[in-house]
Enzyme design. Sequence first.
Site, short mmCIF file in Angstrom:
data_model
loop_
_atom_site.label_atom_id
_atom_site.label_comp_id
_atom_site.label_asym_id
_atom_site.label_seq_id
_atom_site.Cartn_x
_atom_site.Cartn_y
_atom_site.Cartn_z
N CYS A 1 -36.49 23.72 10.42
CA CYS A 1 -37.30 24.93 10.46
C CYS A 1 -36.43 26.14 10.16
CB CYS A 1 -37.93 25.06 11.85
SG CYS A 1 -38.87 26.57 12.13
N HIS A 2 -37.06 27.22 9.68
CA HIS A 2 -36.31 28.43 9.38
C HIS A 2 -35.61 29.00 10.61
CE1 HIS A 2 -38.25 28.72 5.37
NE2 HIS A 2 -37.16 29.39 5.08
N THR A 3 -36.15 28.73 11.80
CA THR A 3 -35.51 29.24 13.01
C THR A 3 -34.16 28.58 13.22
OG1 THR A 3 -37.73 29.46 13.93
CG2 THR A 3 -35.90 29.77 15.45
N HIS B 1 -35.59 21.81 16.69
CA HIS B 1 -36.69 21.98 17.64
C HIS B 1 -38.03 21.48 17.08
CE1 HIS B 1 -36.84 25.55 15.13
NE2 HIS B 1 -38.09 25.73 15.51
N GLU B 2 -38.00 20.73 15.98
CA GLU B 2 -39.22 20.10 15.45
C GLU B 2 -38.98 18.61 15.40
OE1 GLU B 2 -41.51 23.26 12.45
OE2 GLU B 2 -40.71 21.40 11.65
N CYS C 1 -45.53 24.93 32.39
CA CYS C 1 -45.31 24.43 33.75
C CYS C 1 -46.62 24.27 34.51
CB CYS C 1 -44.35 25.34 34.51
SG CYS C 1 -45.08 26.92 35.05
N CYS D 1 -47.20 28.97 36.72
CA CYS D 1 -46.68 30.35 36.73
C CYS D 1 -47.82 31.29 36.31
CB CYS D 1 -45.48 30.51 35.81
SG CYS D 1 -45.85 30.43 34.03
N CYS E 1 -48.91 30.67 32.68
CA CYS E 1 -49.70 29.46 32.49
C CYS E 1 -51.09 29.58 33.11
CB CYS E 1 -48.98 28.24 33.07
SG CYS E 1 -47.54 27.70 32.10
N CYS F 1 -44.71 30.78 28.90
CA CYS F 1 -44.43 30.23 30.23
C CYS F 1 -43.08 30.75 30.66
CB CYS F 1 -44.42 28.71 30.18
SG CYS F 1 -43.87 27.90 31.71
N ARG G 1 -37.44 30.21 31.11
CA ARG G 1 -37.08 31.12 30.01
C ARG G 1 -35.62 31.56 30.07
NH1 ARG G 1 -35.53 32.50 26.26
NH2 ARG G 1 -35.92 34.31 24.95
N CYS H 1 -43.31 23.02 15.90
CA CYS H 1 -43.14 24.46 15.67
C CYS H 1 -44.02 25.00 14.55
CB CYS H 1 -41.67 24.80 15.39
SG CYS H 1 -41.38 26.56 15.14
N ARG I 1 -41.27 21.41 3.76
CA ARG I 1 -40.56 20.91 4.93
C ARG I 1 -39.76 19.67 4.55
NH1 ARG I 1 -40.46 24.77 7.79
NH2 ARG I 1 -41.09 24.95 9.98
#
Length: 377
Positions: free
Chosen positions: A48-50, A70-71, A100, A103, A106, A114, A118, A177, A372
Amino acid sequence: MSQFEGKVIKCRAAVAWAEKQPLKLETIEVAPPKAGEVRVKIQSTAICHTDAYTLDGHDPEGLFPCVLGHEGGGIVESIGEGVTSVKPGDHVVPLYIPQCKNCKFCDSKKTNLCSKIRLTQGKGVMPDGTSRFTCNGKTLYHFMGCSTFSEYTVVAEISIAKINPAAPLDKVCLLGCGVPTGYGAALNTAGVEPGSNCVIWGLGAVGLAVALGCKAAGAKTIIGVDLNSDKFEVAKKFGCTDFINPKELSRSVPEELIERLDGGADYTFECVGNVKCMRDALESCHKGWGVSVIVGVAAAGQEISTRPFQLVTGRVWKGTAFGGWKSRDSVPKLVDDYMNKKLMLDEFITHNLPFDKINEAFEVLHSGQGIRAVVNY
């Protein structure tokens, strides 16, 4: 029971030792999951670009050395004490936005954010403040609570979605993502209405997913804006009806759109991460009701600007993270939509590469020649 349960696993990972350097294939140690954690054998991961954004040094929270990614899609190898929502053998997608379910975020219907982990996630560690990764005696940071560029990873239980085991992990990994982000930006954040006019800046995976969402919502006109005209033909498959290349205009994009759409667009989406495009997207909105959604992530320190009169006269500026989807609740449903042919995923994947070619996957991303790239372990 896994043969590795309770033990450290040695496995391959692509380690980012420093920013602006290629990933290095290493053998790392992955510790067992602690209470409330899950260890996952990753089968496939998309780029991913992130990931590139952090590797290129643009991320203010970027920490090195780390395991990016993260994908991903994988299978639960073992679980820590107190984990009840998944068990070894379950097929899962790690989530960079946890859920979660207890919180104030959520509990709210207004957001999918969430707050539970964090602070520690932003510091590249697990909820107890420590890492599960080491390499050559050095501790490696986690990334976005996922770290899918490793054959095994450890994530918080609240950061994992159990999915249909029949779903191909090399396809549904995209639901970690980019695709949900764009798709949900249209359906959830903007709330695109039937018969509306929509404009999308940036026709990468996220922008194309926005087009899918606009199409699913019944938009009449979906205009793609991109500097690469080669993307236009591909974008038609995802729902784009018209295209603009700013380099081919004799006037600004907002001027073009305001005339073409009789006052401007009902909904606009910025999927580039460019603050100039963000302003153009807002100022291309129709007076009185136009909604502009910021989807792209700008570099650290960048700021957005416009004249207040743009907002006083009824335009709305919004942002979205993960497309507004409550992650653990929604990803399994999106997987089912894919399995029932209600959501396109295969068409986003233009390159499949073995794990040892992961740096080539980044080259595909930067070249703009693919949508992708998926790396398989």
